[in-house]
Design an enzyme around this catalytic site. Structure first.
Site, PDB file in Angstrom:
ATOM      1  N   HIS A  72     -10.402  -5.450  -3.382  1.00  0.00           N
ATOM      2  CA  HIS A  72      -9.065  -5.789  -2.876  1.00  0.00           C
ATOM      3  C   HIS A  72      -9.157  -6.151  -1.408  1.00  0.00           C
ATOM      4  O   HIS A  72     -10.069  -5.699  -0.699  1.00  0.00           O
ATOM      5  CB  HIS A  72      -8.087  -4.633  -3.086  1.00  0.00           C
ATOM      6  CG  HIS A  72      -8.581  -3.318  -2.549  1.00  0.00           C
ATOM      7  ND1 HIS A  72      -9.505  -2.542  -3.229  1.00  0.00           N
ATOM      8  CD2 HIS A  72      -8.310  -2.654  -1.398  1.00  0.00           C
ATOM      9  CE1 HIS A  72      -9.764  -1.458  -2.516  1.00  0.00           C
ATOM     10  NE2 HIS A  72      -9.061  -1.510  -1.397  1.00  0.00           N
TER      11      HIS A  72
ATOM     12  N   ASN B 146     -12.827  -3.203   2.624  1.00  0.00           N
ATOM     13  CA  ASN B 146     -13.703  -2.030   2.681  1.00  0.00           C
ATOM     14  C   ASN B 146     -14.664  -2.081   1.495  1.00  0.00           C
ATOM     15  O   ASN B 146     -14.225  -2.328   0.364  1.00  0.00           O
ATOM     16  CB  ASN B 146     -12.869  -0.750   2.616  1.00  0.00           C
ATOM     17  CG  ASN B 146     -11.958  -0.583   3.821  1.00  0.00           C
ATOM     18  OD1 ASN B 146     -12.310  -0.996   4.929  1.00  0.00           O
ATOM     19  ND2 ASN B 146     -10.792   0.001   3.625  1.00  0.00           N
TER      20      ASN B 146
ATOM     21  N   GLY C 195     -15.760   2.705   3.611  1.00  0.00           N
ATOM     22  CA  GLY C 195     -14.480   3.385   3.446  1.00  0.00           C
ATOM     23  C   GLY C 195     -13.733   3.023   2.178  1.00  0.00           C
ATOM     24  O   GLY C 195     -12.545   3.305   2.052  1.00  0.00           O
ATOM     25  N   GLN C 196     -14.432   2.407   1.215  1.00  0.00           N
ATOM     26  CA  GLN C 196     -13.757   2.029  -0.032  1.00  0.00           C
ATOM     27  C   GLN C 196     -13.464   3.266  -0.864  1.00  0.00           C
ATOM     28  O   GLN C 196     -14.343   4.113  -1.072  1.00  0.00           O
ATOM     29  CB  GLN C 196     -14.632   1.050  -0.829  1.00  0.00           C
ATOM     30  CG  GLN C 196     -13.919   0.496  -2.060  1.00  0.00           C
ATOM     31  CD  GLN C 196     -14.728  -0.583  -2.776  1.00  0.00           C
ATOM     32  OE1 GLN C 196     -15.859  -0.884  -2.395  1.00  0.00           O
ATOM     33  NE2 GLN C 196     -14.145  -1.162  -3.804  1.00  0.00           N
TER      34      GLN C 196
ATOM     35  N   ASP D 116       0.851  -1.196   0.000  1.00  0.00           N
ATOM     36  CA  ASP D 116       0.000   0.000   0.000  1.00  0.00           C
ATOM     37  C   ASP D 116       0.885   1.244   0.000  1.00  0.00           C
ATOM     38  O   ASP D 116       1.894   1.306   0.703  1.00  0.00           O
ATOM     39  CB  ASP D 116      -0.924  -0.009   1.229  1.00  0.00           C
ATOM     40  CG  ASP D 116      -2.084   0.955   1.074  1.00  0.00           C
ATOM     41  OD1 ASP D 116      -3.232   0.486   0.916  1.00  0.00           O
ATOM     42  OD2 ASP D 116      -1.849   2.182   1.106  1.00  0.00           O
ATOM     43  N   ILE D 117       0.501   2.224  -0.782  1.00  0.00           N
ATOM     44  CA  ILE D 117       1.311   3.440  -0.936  1.00  0.00           C
ATOM     45  C   ILE D 117       1.257   4.310   0.323  1.00  0.00           C
ATOM     46  O   ILE D 117       2.129   5.151   0.539  1.00  0.00           O
ATOM     47  CB  ILE D 117       0.820   4.231  -2.176  1.00  0.00           C
ATOM     48  CG1 ILE D 117       1.903   5.126  -2.731  1.00  0.00           C
ATOM     49  CG2 ILE D 117      -0.437   5.023  -1.880  1.00  0.00           C
ATOM     50  CD1 ILE D 117       1.582   5.680  -4.119  1.00  0.00           C
TER      51      ILE D 117
END
Ligand code: AMP
Ligand code: ZN
Length: 113
Positions: free
Chosen positions: A99, A86, A92-93, A29-30
């Site tokens: 994913h 999510n 909260g998507q 994750d970034i």
């Protein structure tokens, strides 16, 4: 289709890829929310868990098993980890390509905020 994760899967946008097979790609994750925070991306575009179909049952199982395998390989399985999907706005998507988040390396509270 203008989908960030489809572009990452296709290699059109860079990401740190930790694992891939015929069904999924795992990237870091970034914006990590834990010492380990990775995303298991199905190669197949599905908007969200809400859009998954009965025919996706094997794929959904593979995403969870891929997350568990990575947690074991990263050494966090015994201490524990959190897996999150999510879904839609209240969930909260923010990226509408289904994913699975795998977070580990610190304790998590429940329920999440
Ligand atoms: P969600 O909010 O469940 O849809 O999760 C989307 C996740 O994608 C967030 O944790 C973001 O930090 C992450 N993310 C967004 N852009 C990128 C990117 N280019 N590479 C890796 N992760 C990303
Ligand atoms: Zn996509």
């Amino acid at each position: 289709m203008d989908c960030l994760f489809c572009k990452i899967i296709a290699g059109e946008i860079p990401a740190e890829r930790l694992y891939e097979d015929e069904d999924c790609v795992i990237i870091r994750d970034i914006e990590p929310q834990a010492p380990t925070h990775v995303l298991v991306l199905p190669r197949k575009h599905i908007d969200s868990l809400d859009k998954a179909a009965p025919a996706d049952d094997r794929l959904l199982g593979k995403l969870l098993l891929a997350a568990a395998d990575l947690a074991r390989r990263e050494g966090s399985a015994d201490a524990g980890y959190r897996v999150v999907v999510n879904t839609n706005a209240d969930g909260g998507q923010t990226v509408f390509h289904l994913h699975v988040h795998l977070l580990s390396g610190r304790p998590f509270i429940f329920p999440p905020g």
